[in-house]
Design an enzyme around this catalytic site. Structure first.
Site, PDB file in Angstrom:
ATOM      1  CG  ASP A  14      -2.082   0.890   1.189  1.00 26.93           C
ATOM      2  OD1 ASP A  14      -2.354   1.366   0.023  1.00 26.93           O
ATOM      3  OD2 ASP A  14      -3.103   0.984   2.140  1.00 26.93           O
ATOM      4  N   GLY A  15       0.375   2.243  -0.496  1.00 25.23           N
ATOM      5  CA  GLY A  15       1.065   3.569  -0.358  1.00 25.23           C
ATOM      6  C   GLY A  15       1.797   3.996  -1.956  1.00 25.23           C
ATOM      7  CG  ASN A  16       2.323   1.548  -5.289  1.00 28.54           C
ATOM      8  OD1 ASN A  16       3.188   1.151  -4.417  1.00 28.54           O
ATOM      9  ND2 ASN A  16       1.985   0.669  -6.094  1.00 28.54           N
ATOM     10  CD1 TRP A  19       7.529   6.837  -2.219  1.00 33.43           C
ATOM     11  CD2 TRP A  19       7.309   6.884  -4.319  1.00 33.43           C
ATOM     12  NE1 TRP A  19       8.723   6.748  -2.842  1.00 33.43           N
ATOM     13  CE2 TRP A  19       8.344   6.891  -4.070  1.00 33.43           C
ATOM     14  CE3 TRP A  19       6.876   6.980  -5.532  1.00 33.43           C
ATOM     15  CZ2 TRP A  19       9.405   6.725  -5.274  1.00 33.43           C
ATOM     16  CZ3 TRP A  19       7.626   7.065  -6.569  1.00 33.43           C
ATOM     17  CH2 TRP A  19       8.977   6.913  -6.485  1.00 33.43           C
ATOM     18  CG  HIS A  31       0.160   2.056  -9.335  1.00 34.96           C
ATOM     19  ND1 HIS A  31      -0.010   1.817  -8.166  1.00 34.96           N
ATOM     20  CD2 HIS A  31      -0.663   2.835  -9.873  1.00 34.96           C
ATOM     21  CE1 HIS A  31      -1.137   2.205  -7.907  1.00 34.96           C
ATOM     22  NE2 HIS A  31      -1.528   2.979  -8.846  1.00 34.96           N
ATOM     23  CB  THR A  61     -12.653  -8.120  -6.188  1.00 38.09           C
ATOM     24  OG1 THR A  61     -12.907  -7.823  -4.721  1.00 38.09           O
ATOM     25  CG2 THR A  61     -12.377  -9.690  -6.523  1.00 38.09           C
ATOM     26  NE  ARG A  66      -7.064   1.916  -6.369  1.00 36.79           N
ATOM     27  CZ  ARG A  66      -5.836   1.971  -5.834  1.00 36.79           C
ATOM     28  NH1 ARG A  66      -4.816   2.522  -6.490  1.00 36.79           N
ATOM     29  NH2 ARG A  66      -5.774   1.915  -4.628  1.00 36.79           N
ATOM     30  CG  LEU A 126       9.857 -17.624  -3.532  1.00 40.61           C
ATOM     31  CD1 LEU A 126       9.544 -17.420  -2.058  1.00 40.61           C
ATOM     32  CD2 LEU A 126      10.023 -16.057  -3.785  1.00 40.61           C
ATOM     33  CG  LEU A 182      -7.240  -8.506   7.939  1.00 40.55           C
ATOM     34  CD1 LEU A 182      -7.948  -9.669   8.197  1.00 40.55           C
ATOM     35  CD2 LEU A 182      -5.764  -8.669   7.811  1.00 40.55           C
ATOM     36  CB  SER A 183      -7.905  -4.243   2.285  1.00 39.50           C
ATOM     37  OG  SER A 183      -7.832  -3.280   2.976  1.00 39.50           O
ATOM     38  CD  GLU A 194       2.062 -13.823  15.345  1.00 37.85           C
ATOM     39  OE1 GLU A 194       2.091 -12.742  16.010  1.00 37.85           O
ATOM     40  OE2 GLU A 194       1.315 -14.817  16.025  1.00 37.85           O
TER      41      GLU A 194
HETATM   42  C1  FPP Z   1      -1.595   0.249  -3.384  1.00 35.97           C
HETATM   43  O1  FPP Z   1      -1.186   1.526  -3.536  1.00 35.97           O
HETATM   44  C2  FPP Z   1      -1.166  -0.637  -4.614  1.00 35.97           C
HETATM   45  C3  FPP Z   1      -2.062  -1.276  -5.418  1.00 35.97           C
HETATM   46  C4  FPP Z   1      -3.472  -0.858  -5.680  1.00 35.97           C
HETATM   47  C5  FPP Z   1      -1.337  -2.001  -6.189  1.00 35.97           C
HETATM   48  C6  FPP Z   1      -0.269  -2.661  -6.186  1.00 35.97           C
HETATM   49  C7  FPP Z   1       0.561  -2.440  -7.401  1.00 35.97           C
HETATM   50  C8  FPP Z   1       1.782  -2.590  -7.626  1.00 35.97           C
HETATM   51  C9  FPP Z   1       2.747  -2.658  -6.430  1.00 35.97           C
HETATM   52  C10 FPP Z   1       2.189  -2.230  -8.843  1.00 35.97           C
HETATM   53  C11 FPP Z   1       2.159  -3.396  -9.869  1.00 35.97           C
HETATM   54  C12 FPP Z   1       2.398  -4.668  -9.330  1.00 35.97           C
HETATM   55  C13 FPP Z   1       3.014  -5.625 -10.213  1.00 35.97           C
HETATM   56  C14 FPP Z   1       3.391  -7.088  -9.593  1.00 35.97           C
HETATM   57  C15 FPP Z   1       3.529  -5.392 -11.525  1.00 35.97           C
HETATM   58  P1  FPP Z   1      -2.161   2.634  -3.592  1.00 35.97           P
HETATM   59  O2  FPP Z   1      -2.569   3.129  -5.147  1.00 35.97           O
HETATM   60  O3  FPP Z   1      -3.534   2.331  -2.938  1.00 35.97           O
HETATM   61  O4  FPP Z   1      -1.604   3.844  -2.720  1.00 35.97           O
HETATM   62  P2  FPP Z   1      -2.295   5.012  -2.097  1.00 35.97           P
HETATM   63  O5  FPP Z   1      -3.179   4.104  -0.790  1.00 35.97           O
HETATM   64  O6  FPP Z   1      -1.172   5.785  -1.415  1.00 35.97           O
HETATM   65  O7  FPP Z   1      -3.340   5.764  -2.874  1.00 35.97           O
END
Ligand code: FPP
Length: 227
Positions: A14-16, A19, A31, A61, A66, A126, A182-183, A194
């Site tokens: 979470d947090g892309n 960031w 992302h 899901t 978005r 893995l 947990l979303s 844990e």
């Molecule tokens: C949450 O960040 C992340 C996602 C919705 C998806 C995760 C996707 C990636 C890490 C990139 C793509 C992955 C692969 C394997 C190619 P957010 O957008 O909810 O962040 P925010 O809460 O700060 O808005």
């Protein structure tokens, strides 16, 4: 002395978006940076002495809600990621597994997923599991229907075995970005996990931080309902 051995790790990345916004960038840049971190963390896990699987929440899901452009970007990023990653999977002996309802993706993306799974299915070091169009409730409902379609009775064993990830308990769940929820993630498999939460945004998460969280997990007292 270690109390626990980590075999199955799950991560809510979470947090892309935050960031990227913090740096004045578009959310999609977050992302992209996040995908690089998936690679680093997966390679770390492949080289870890006890980890057998890492399950990343890549698209839920609920993520279809978005903006259309962001969803399309995530689909393309995933397709590119898998094609590029195939070499790493083979070099590092990683088996790629997708879980979730893949039928909603474009035929092109479904094909990339199927080819990557097929090409890596004999790799043994893995399991890198990506949860794609995944919801924990949806997985349980689909599993229940599978059992019923075969004329079976619902038990913990039959339902567990019909899940996308057959009856694999997660030892440790990590969620980044400070949220503590947990979303709808791996609801069945997280029953005795844990939990670890870190304020670090996913693109800033490092193998060093993961190592620290694993060290903390190894010292915890897991009782599984006993004393
Ligand atoms: C949450 O960040 C992340 C996602 C919705 C998806 C995760 C996707 C990636 C890490 C990139 C793509 C992955 C692969 C394997 C190619 P957010 O957008 O909810 O962040 P925010 O809460 O700060 O808005």
């Amino acid at each position: 002395m270690k109390q626990n051995i980590l075999k199955h790790l799950a991560i809510i990345m979470d947090g892309n978006g935050r960031w990227a916004e913090q740096q004045g960038l578009k959310r999609t840049k977050g992302h992209e940076a996040g995908a690089e971190v998936v690679r680093e963390i997966t390679t770390y896990c492949a080289n870890h002495p006890t980890i057998e699987s890492v399950t990343h929440y890549a698209f839920s899901t609920e993520n279809w809600k978005r903006p259309k452009l962001e969803v399309e970007f995530l689909m393309k990023l995933l397709d590119r990621y898998l094609k590029k990653e195939l070499a790493t999977y083979q070099e590092e002996n990683i088996r790629f597994v997708a879980i979730g309802d893949l039928s909603q993706f474009s035929p092109k993306l479904q094909k990339t997923i199927a080819v990557t799974m097929r090409e890596t299915r004999d790799n043994t070091r893995l399991d890198q599991v990506l949860a794609l169009n995944y919801g924990g409730r949806d997985e349980i409902v689909r599993a229940a229907n599978r059992v019923l379609e075969r004329g079976g009775k619902i038990t913990e064993e039959s339902l567990g075995a019909a899940l996308d990830t057959p009856y694999r308990d997660i030892d440790l769940l990590i969620r980044t970005s400070g949220e503590q929820r947990l979303s709808n993630y791996l609801l069945w498999q997280l029953s005795y996990s844990e939990l670890a939460f870190t304020p670090t945004l996913w693109p800033d998460f490092t193998p060093e931080e993961l190592e620290g969280l694993i060290g903390d997990f190894e010292q915890r007292n897991r009782r599984f309902g006993g004393i």
